[in-house]
Design an enzyme around this catalytic site. Structure first.
Site, PDB file in Angstrom:
ATOM      1  N   GLN A   1      -0.030  -5.736  -6.193  1.00 21.02           N
ATOM      2  CA  GLN A   1      -0.910  -6.425  -5.226  1.00 21.02           C
ATOM      3  C   GLN A   1      -0.865  -7.939  -5.398  1.00 21.02           C
ATOM      4  O   GLN A   1      -1.626  -8.651  -4.739  1.00 21.02           O
ATOM      5  CB  GLN A   1      -2.364  -5.943  -5.395  1.00 21.02           C
ATOM      6  CG  GLN A   1      -2.578  -4.480  -5.107  1.00 21.02           C
ATOM      7  CD  GLN A   1      -2.365  -4.103  -3.639  1.00 21.02           C
ATOM      8  OE1 GLN A   1      -2.252  -4.971  -2.762  1.00 21.02           O
ATOM      9  NE2 GLN A   1      -2.278  -2.821  -3.355  1.00 21.02           N
TER      10      GLN A   1
ATOM     11  N   HIS B   1      -4.722   1.201 -11.223  1.00 16.07           N
ATOM     12  CA  HIS B   1      -4.227   2.187 -10.260  1.00 16.07           C
ATOM     13  C   HIS B   1      -3.666   3.367 -11.067  1.00 16.07           C
ATOM     14  O   HIS B   1      -3.202   3.184 -12.192  1.00 16.07           O
ATOM     15  CB  HIS B   1      -3.114   1.510  -9.454  1.00 16.07           C
ATOM     16  CG  HIS B   1      -2.558   2.293  -8.320  1.00 16.07           C
ATOM     17  ND1 HIS B   1      -1.617   3.275  -8.498  1.00 16.07           N
ATOM     18  CD2 HIS B   1      -2.780   2.224  -6.984  1.00 16.07           C
ATOM     19  CE1 HIS B   1      -1.293   3.781  -7.321  1.00 16.07           C
ATOM     20  NE2 HIS B   1      -1.976   3.155  -6.377  1.00 16.07           N
TER      21      HIS B   1
ATOM     22  N   CYS C   1      -6.354   5.707  -5.280  1.00 15.93           N
ATOM     23  CA  CYS C   1      -5.556   5.950  -6.491  1.00 15.93           C
ATOM     24  C   CYS C   1      -6.118   5.184  -7.688  1.00 15.93           C
ATOM     25  O   CYS C   1      -5.367   4.685  -8.531  1.00 15.93           O
ATOM     26  CB  CYS C   1      -4.084   5.596  -6.280  1.00 15.93           C
ATOM     27  SG  CYS C   1      -3.309   6.584  -5.037  1.00 15.93           S
TER      28      CYS C   1
ATOM     29  N   LYS D   1       5.104  -3.308   0.057  1.00 20.33           N
ATOM     30  CA  LYS D   1       3.839  -4.026   0.226  1.00 20.33           C
ATOM     31  C   LYS D   1       4.074  -5.494   0.554  1.00 20.33           C
ATOM     32  O   LYS D   1       3.136  -6.259   0.738  1.00 20.33           O
ATOM     33  CB  LYS D   1       2.992  -3.916  -1.051  1.00 20.33           C
ATOM     34  CG  LYS D   1       2.474  -2.502  -1.316  1.00 20.33           C
ATOM     35  CD  LYS D   1       1.586  -2.504  -2.527  1.00 20.33           C
ATOM     36  CE  LYS D   1       1.398  -1.125  -3.122  1.00 20.33           C
ATOM     37  NZ  LYS D   1       0.474  -0.289  -2.375  1.00 20.33           N
TER      38      LYS D   1
END
Ligand code: PMP
Length: 413
Positions: free
Chosen positions: A203, A123, A367, A226
């Site tokens: 993530q 990213h 991104c 997130k």
């Protein structure tokens, strides 16, 4: 134990709303997750009953707020297997946490001609801070290559490690390919090559059990928003010796022990890295989010996402779209993020037509421009991503909406 998804959904007020006249199907949790009422209520209760600045007041309200703030760090530390709250620094986000390391650790430890190793699946938040560091210091930024556009190429990673980088920084889970990297093994190899290791866990932490003591990285970063928590709060985990040796990233109130006209000395960990008034309500909300996830059980969260992902891979295959990242046989190394492309349809058109059907997916370079434009060779890709509240029926709705894309754009096959 399977997640009780219908019960979970009732905790998320936004999931019973309507968008474009259709029930909202939210398939963009990789960008940010929705928030359960437990988190919303915790933040609201803090404002209504407990609000005071931390570390400062000699009165009960301020002492209670400080205690809650520390409790939030203890809760986060236990959740990811960190040694103590002293290893948990709060920043605004994963992005700020990585910038802090690239600046504060990087400036002190990376010099002219030194190498910094990242990978082709990063990213921007794990690319740009290292580019900036390399420019400041005259260092060289290397990229470990991908194999088959899915996994990190082991031979190339080993070859780049043999060039003895000062730091190796990589994503635990790719936000485009869904690839789950073997973080413990990569960390071990990087340490054997003498490098310091930073992992971007943005993530990973929301979606699977994480045990930092098993992974062994020096730094590990992730974001509250997130993982059901508020925006504006992110975590930098650091090993104690390395944090102790590191200079602060920001200067100001609370991060000092003493200040004189020319010189200052630093506070103890983790406060040395937290200058000025912190995102206290963010910390309270993050604590509520972690408690919510813990109650569900991260093994169960992962299993649910695995099931949804397998199902979606099948359905997208039947719909004739090209899916990026590991395939169904590699599901153990794949998270619930699916980027895809459809012949003769632009990514933004796909996202827009799905939106008209109530389905929220993201489209763009996510991104990760080097990965999307140079490795996948696409200007943009649509991406759907799943979380604890998504259902098989929602995937059916999304795939049916892809049929509408073909209709609207008059795509024949
Ligand atoms: N790394 C990865 C893999 C991500 O998916 C993201 C968020 N899209 C980030 C870093 C940056 O997170 P934040 O915007 O919360 O700083």
């Amino acid at each position: 134990m399977p997640l009780e998804v219908e019960k979970i959904r009732k905790d998320f007020p936004i999931l019973s709303t309507v968008t474009n006249g259709k029930p909202l199907v939210y398939l963009d949790s990789a960008a940010t997750s929705q928030k359960p009422r437990q988190v919303i209520n915790a933040v609201s209760k803090h404002y209504r009953k407990n609000n005071a600045n931390i570390h400062r007041g000699i009165y009960k309200l301020a002492e209670d707020a400080t205690a809650q703030y520390i409790k939030s760090k203890e809760t986060v530390a236990r959740f990811v297997g960190a040694e103590s709250y002293r290893n948990v620094v709060y920043f605004r986000s994963t992005t700020e946490a990585i910038n802090a390391v690239a600046r504060a650790w990087g400036d002190a430890n990376v010099g002219k001609g030194d190498r910094v190793l990242i990978t082709e699946m990063e990213h921007h938040s794990n690319i740009v801070p290292w580019q900036m560091l390399a420019k400041r210091k005259g260092a060289v930024l290397d990229y470990a290559k991908l194999a088959d556009g899915k996994f990190i190429n082991r031979e190339d990673f080993a070859a780049k490690l043999a060039m003895r980088p000062k730091i190796v920084a990589f994503a635990h889970v790719s936000n485009v390919l869904g690839t789950i990297n073997n973080a413990a093994e990569m960390t071990k190899l990087a340490h054997e090559a003498g490098a310091t290791v930073l992992i971007d866990g943005a993530q990973a932490v929301p979606h699977m059990p994480i045990n930092l003591s098993e992974i062994g990285a020096d730094f590990y970063a992730f974001s509250g928003h997130k993982m059901l928590g508020p925006s504006g709060i992110g975590v930098l985990y650091g090993q104690e010796e390395i944090l102790d040796a590191m200079e602060p990233f920001h200067g100001g109130g609370d991060m000092i022990r003493s200040v004189d006209f020319q010189e200052s000395t630093w506070n103890e960990l983790p406060w040395k890295f937290e200058a000025g008034t912190q995102n206290i309500e963010g910390a309270i909300g993050l604590m509520a989010a972690v408690k919510y996830l813990k109650k569900l059980g991260m093994e169960n969260v992962r299993e649910h996402e695995k099931t949804l992902t397998s199902y979606a891979l099948d359905k997208l295959g039947e719909a004739g779209v090209t899916v990026y990242g590991p395939d169904k046989t590699e599901i153990d190394r794949r998270a619930g993020v699916i980027a895809f492309s459809m012949k003769d349809a632009h990514a933004h058109d796909i996202a827009q037509i799905l939106d008209s059907e109530g389905v929220a997916i993201r489209s763009g370079h996510h991104c990760a421009m080097p990965l999307v434009t140079k490795i996948l060779n696409e200007p943009a890709v649509p991406r759907m991503s799943f979380y604890i509240y998504n259902t098989h029926a929602e995937i059916d709705t999304a795939v049916a909406a892809l049929g509408k894309v073909k209709e609207v754009l008059r795509i024949s096959s």
